[in-house]
Enzyme design. Structure first.
Site, short mmCIF file in Angstrom:
data_model
loop_
_atom_site.label_atom_id
_atom_site.label_comp_id
_atom_site.label_asym_id
_atom_site.label_seq_id
_atom_site.Cartn_x
_atom_site.Cartn_y
_atom_site.Cartn_z
N GLY A 37 4.07 -0.72 2.73
CA GLY A 37 5.14 -1.66 2.37
C GLY A 37 5.36 -1.74 0.87
CG ASP A 38 7.38 -1.84 -3.19
OD1 ASP A 38 6.34 -1.78 -3.86
OD2 ASP A 38 8.48 -2.14 -3.70
CB THR A 75 -1.04 -6.32 -4.26
OG1 THR A 75 -0.89 -5.27 -3.30
CG2 THR A 75 -0.46 -5.87 -5.58
CE LYS A 88 -1.31 4.66 1.43
NZ LYS A 88 0.02 4.10 1.83
CD GLN A 130 2.22 3.76 -5.53
OE1 GLN A 130 3.25 3.12 -5.56
NE2 GLN A 130 1.06 3.22 -5.22
CE LYS A 137 6.86 1.85 -4.25
NZ LYS A 137 5.60 1.17 -4.60
P1 NDP Z 1 8.32 -9.18 -1.71
O1 NDP Z 1 9.55 -8.62 -1.12
O2 NDP Z 1 7.29 -9.76 -0.81
O3 NDP Z 1 8.69 -10.29 -2.80
C1 NDP Z 1 9.50 -10.01 -3.88
C2 NDP Z 1 9.74 -11.28 -4.66
O4 NDP Z 1 10.43 -10.96 -5.86
C3 NDP Z 1 10.64 -12.28 -3.89
O5 NDP Z 1 10.16 -13.57 -4.15
C4 NDP Z 1 12.00 -12.05 -4.53
O6 NDP Z 1 12.87 -13.18 -4.48
C5 NDP Z 1 11.62 -11.76 -5.95
N1 NDP Z 1 12.67 -11.02 -6.64
C6 NDP Z 1 13.32 -9.90 -6.21
N2 NDP Z 1 14.24 -9.52 -7.09
C7 NDP Z 1 14.19 -10.40 -8.10
C8 NDP Z 1 14.90 -10.56 -9.30
N3 NDP Z 1 15.85 -9.67 -9.66
N4 NDP Z 1 14.58 -11.61 -10.09
C9 NDP Z 1 13.63 -12.49 -9.73
N5 NDP Z 1 12.90 -12.39 -8.61
C10 NDP Z 1 13.20 -11.38 -7.80
O7 NDP Z 1 7.69 -8.00 -2.57
P2 NDP Z 1 6.19 -7.80 -3.07
O8 NDP Z 1 5.58 -9.10 -3.42
O9 NDP Z 1 5.50 -6.90 -2.13
O10 NDP Z 1 6.45 -6.95 -4.41
C11 NDP Z 1 6.65 -7.56 -5.67
C12 NDP Z 1 6.38 -6.54 -6.76
O11 NDP Z 1 5.03 -6.06 -6.65
C13 NDP Z 1 7.25 -5.28 -6.75
O12 NDP Z 1 7.43 -4.84 -8.07
C14 NDP Z 1 6.38 -4.28 -5.98
O13 NDP Z 1 6.75 -2.94 -6.28
C15 NDP Z 1 5.02 -4.64 -6.55
N6 NDP Z 1 3.86 -4.22 -5.77
C16 NDP Z 1 3.74 -4.55 -4.46
C17 NDP Z 1 2.60 -4.17 -3.76
C18 NDP Z 1 2.36 -4.57 -2.34
O14 NDP Z 1 1.28 -4.27 -1.84
N7 NDP Z 1 3.28 -5.27 -1.68
C19 NDP Z 1 1.56 -3.36 -4.39
C20 NDP Z 1 1.74 -3.14 -5.81
C21 NDP Z 1 2.87 -3.55 -6.44
P3 NDP Z 1 13.70 -13.54 -3.15
O15 NDP Z 1 12.70 -14.21 -2.25
O16 NDP Z 1 14.78 -14.46 -3.62
O17 NDP Z 1 14.19 -12.25 -2.59
O1 2IT Z 2 3.35 -0.28 -5.55
C1 2IT Z 2 2.39 -0.15 -4.77
O2 2IT Z 2 1.28 0.23 -5.15
C2 2IT Z 2 2.61 -0.46 -3.35
N1 2IT Z 2 3.69 -0.87 -2.96
C3 2IT Z 2 1.50 -0.23 -2.36
C4 2IT Z 2 1.49 1.18 -1.88
C5 2IT Z 2 0.55 1.49 -0.75
O3 2IT Z 2 0.60 2.64 -0.31
O4 2IT Z 2 -0.22 0.63 -0.30
#
Ligand code: NDP
Ligand code: 2IT
Length: 443
Positions: A163-164, A207, A88, A109, A124
Site C-alpha cells: 500500500g501507499d 511506518t 518492492k 524507495q 512504485k
Molecule cells: P494515507 O492515504 O493513509 O493518508 C494520507 C494523508 O495525507 C491523509 O490524511 C490526506 O488527507 C493527507 N494529504 C494528502 N494530500 C495532502 C495534501 N496535498 N496536503 C495535506 N495533506 C494531504 O497515506 P499514508 O499515511 O500511507 O502515506 C502518507 C505518506 O507516507 C506518503 O508520502 C507515503 O508515500 C508515505 N509512506 C507511506 C508508507 C506506508 O506504509 N503507508 C510507508 C512509507 C512512506 P485527506 O484525508 O484529506 O485525504
Molecule cells: O513508501 C513506502 O516505503 C511504502 N509505501 C511502503 C512500501 C512497501 O512495500 O511496504
C-alpha cells in the site's frame, strides 16, 4: 557522465518531471563527496543506470461505476531497480498520480530499501484514481480491474507491491484476491495483507512506529528522550496516526494533525480518544473540522498546515512538498529542533537548506520512514516460511532494523553530535545498491 551533466540530461529528457528532478538532485548532491572518493562508480555508467528505471509499465484501467458508467483510469508501475531483490514498493491511488510522482517515489524507495539491509529491490506504482466518495463495491471493481493487467507483471520473486496513499488493507485484500485468482497461486506477492490471509502483525503500524523508533535514536544521539517533548504531526492517514499513537506511548505531547483541507491544533495535546475519533471521521470520508466540533480544546484551521505552531519536533507524515521554505523558517523561529519525515520527500529542497543552516536535526524519509517496507520484508519472510511471528517478535525486529539504519546513517553523516542524516542515508543506501549493481555487470 558526471553528476551535473547527468542532472542536465534528466531535465532535458523529462522537463516536466520536477519531483523526480528534486529527488535526483538531492541524491546526487548527497553522494558527490563519496563519488569523489570512488570515481570508478562514475566510469561504469552506474549512476546513469540508477536514475533510469529498469522498466516502466503504463496501462489503462477501465471499470464500471455504481451508475453503470464506464470510467477509465491511467495506471503505472515503475520497476526501478532489481539489483538487491524483487522490485518492492507501494501502490498509490490518488488523483495526483503521474509518472513524475511515481518515478521520484521509486528512486527514494531504491535508497530506502537498500538501507533496510534486506533483500529488496525497488518499485512504485499506482493510478490516478480518486478513492474519495467511492463505494466499497466501486473500490473492489477498480482494484480487480487494476489486477487484470498488472497480475502478469508481478510475483513473489519479481515484483511485490504493497500500500501507499489511498491503498490500505482493504484495497490490498481486493488486489491480492484478484492476483490469486488470475495467477492460480497463493503466495507472498503482496504485503500489507490482512492477518486473515497471510499478513504480518504490525505492518499497518510499522511506518509510524518505525518513525518514532528512528526519532528516539536521533534524540539519544544528543542525550535527549521523547518524553515531555511537544510534537507537531501532519497528515491523518496511516503513517500520521500510528506515529501519533507511538509518540503518545513514549510520553510526548502531540499538538497537531492535518488533512488535505486543514489542521487541528490542541494546545494541551491530542489524546487517544481524539485519535480514535479521527479514525472514524476519516473512515466516513469526513474532514478534521469535525474533530473540533466534537471536542473542546481543539481549534480547526482551514487551509493551513501544522508548521506555524510551537513544537520541539516536527513529523511531516502527509505528502510530498508539504513543508516549504517559509514553513521551515516558522518552525525554526518557534524553537523546533528536530524534523523527521514520515512521508516521502515532504520537505522541499529549500526547506531542507533552512533547517540545515539553523542546526535543526533533519532526517529524510528514506531513512526515517523505512519501517513500513522493512516490515513488508518481514512479511515476505514469514510468507515464504509459512510462518507468522508474534507482535513482540516483529516489533523487536522493526526496532532493531530502525536502529541499524540509524547507525548506517551515522557512519557517513559526519559529526555524531550534529549528524547530517541526509548525506548519511544517501551514501549508505547508495553504497549498498551500487555494489550490487557493479557486481552484476552492465545491465
Ligand atoms: P494515507 O492515504 O493513509 O493518508 C494520507 C494523508 O495525507 C491523509 O490524511 C490526506 O488527507 C493527507 N494529504 C494528502 N494530500 C495532502 C495534501 N496535498 N496536503 C495535506 N495533506 C494531504 O497515506 P499514508 O499515511 O500511507 O502515506 C502518507 C505518506 O507516507 C506518503 O508520502 C507515503 O508515500 C508515505 N509512506 C507511506 C508508507 C506506508 O506504509 N503507508 C510507508 C512509507 C512512506 P485527506 O484525508 O484529506 O485525504
Ligand atoms: O513508501 C513506502 O516505503 C511504502 N509505501 C511502503 C512500501 C512497501 O512495500 O511496504
Amino acid at each position: 557522465m558526471d553528476t551535473s551533466a547527468l542532472l542536465q540530461e534528466i531535465k532535458r529528457r523529462d522537463p516536466h518531471h520536477v519531483n523526480f528532478q528534486q529527488a535526483a538532485a538531492s541524491l546526487l548532491k548527497s553522494v558527490s563527496g563519496y563519488l569523489d572518493e570512488h570515481p570508478e562508480l562514475l566510469e561504469q555508467g552506474l549512476l546513469d543506470c540508477l536514475l533510469e528505471p529498469e522498466r516502466v509499465l503504463r496501462f489503462r484501467v477501465p471499470w464500471v461505476d455504481d451508475q453503470g458508467r464506464v470510467r477509465v483510469n491511467r495506471a503505472y508501475r515503475v520497476q526501478m531497480n532489481g539489483a538487491l531483490g524483487p522490485y518492492k514498493g507501494g501502490l498509490r491511488f490518488h488523483p495526483s498520480v503521474n509518472l513524475d510522482v511515481l518515478s521520484f517515489l521509486a528512486l527514494e524507495q531504491t535508497i530506502k530499501n537498500a538501507l533496510t539491509g534486506l533483500s529488496l529491490g525497488a518499485g512504485k506504482g499506482g493510478a490516478d484514481f480518486n478513492p474519495k466518495g467511492r463505494s466499497d463495491a466501486e473500490i473492489m471493481r477498480f482494484c480487480q480491474a487494476f489486477m487484470v493487467e498488472f497480475h502478469r507483471h508481478m510475483g513473489p520473486d519479481t515484483d511485490v507491491p504493497a500500500g501507499d496513499m489511498g491503498v490500505g488493507m482493504r484495497e490490498v485484500g481486493y488486489l491480492f484476491g484478484m492476483y490469486r485468482k488470475l495467477s492460480g497461486s497463493f503466495n507472498g506477492a503482496f504485503t500489507g495483507k490482512s492477518l486473515d490471509f497471510g499478513g504480518s502483525v504490525l505492518r499497518p503500524e510499522a511506518t509510524g512506529y518505525g518513525l518514532i523508533y528512528f526519532l528516539q535514536s536521533m534524540l539519544a544521539q544528543q542525550d535527549q528522550t521523547l518524553a515531555g517533548k511537544t510534537v507537531a504531526v501532519s497528515g491523518a492517514g496511516n503513517v500520521a496516526r500510528h506515529a501519533f499513537a507511538k509518540a503518545l506511548d513514549e510520553g510526548a505531547t502531540v499538538v497537531t494533525l492535518s488533512d488535505s483541507k486543514g489542521t487541528v491544533f490542541a494546545e494541551q495535546g491530542l489524546t487517544k480518544a481524539h485519535l480514535e475519533a479521527v479514525g472514524d471521521i476519516k473512515a466516513d470520508g469526513g474532514g478534521l473540522d469535525q474533530l473540533a466540533e466534537r471536542f473542546d480544546g481543539i481549534r480547526y484551521h482551514a487551509d493551513s498546515r501544522p508548521w506555524g505552531f510551537p513544537c520541539d519536533v516536527a513529523l511531516p507524515c502527509a505528502t510530498e512538498n508539504e513543508l516549504n521554505e517559509a514553513d521551515a523558517r516558522q518552525l525554526v523561529n518557534n524553537g523546533c529542533r528536530w524534523v523527521a519525515e514520515g512521508a516521502n520527500m515532504p520537505c522541499t529542497a529549500e526547506a531542507v537548506s533552512v533547517l540545515r543552516d539553523n542546526r535543526v536535526i533533519y532526517a529524510p524519509g528514506k531513512a526515517a520512514n523505512a519501517g513500513g517496507v522493512a516490515v513488508s520484508g518481514l512479511e515476505m519472510s514469514q510468507n515464504s516460511r509459512r510462518e507468522s511471528w508474534s507482535a513482540e517478535e516483529v516489533d523487536r525486529r522493526l526496532r532493531a532494523i530502525m536502529e541499524r539504519i540509524h547507525g548506517r546513517c551515522l557512519e557517513h553523516g559526519g559529526d555524531h553530535r550534529q549528524p547530517d542524516y541526509l548525506t548519511g542515508a544517501s551514501v549508505a543506501g547508495f553504497q549498498r545498491v551500487a555494489r550490487a549493481m557493479r557486481g552484476q555487470g552492465v545491465l
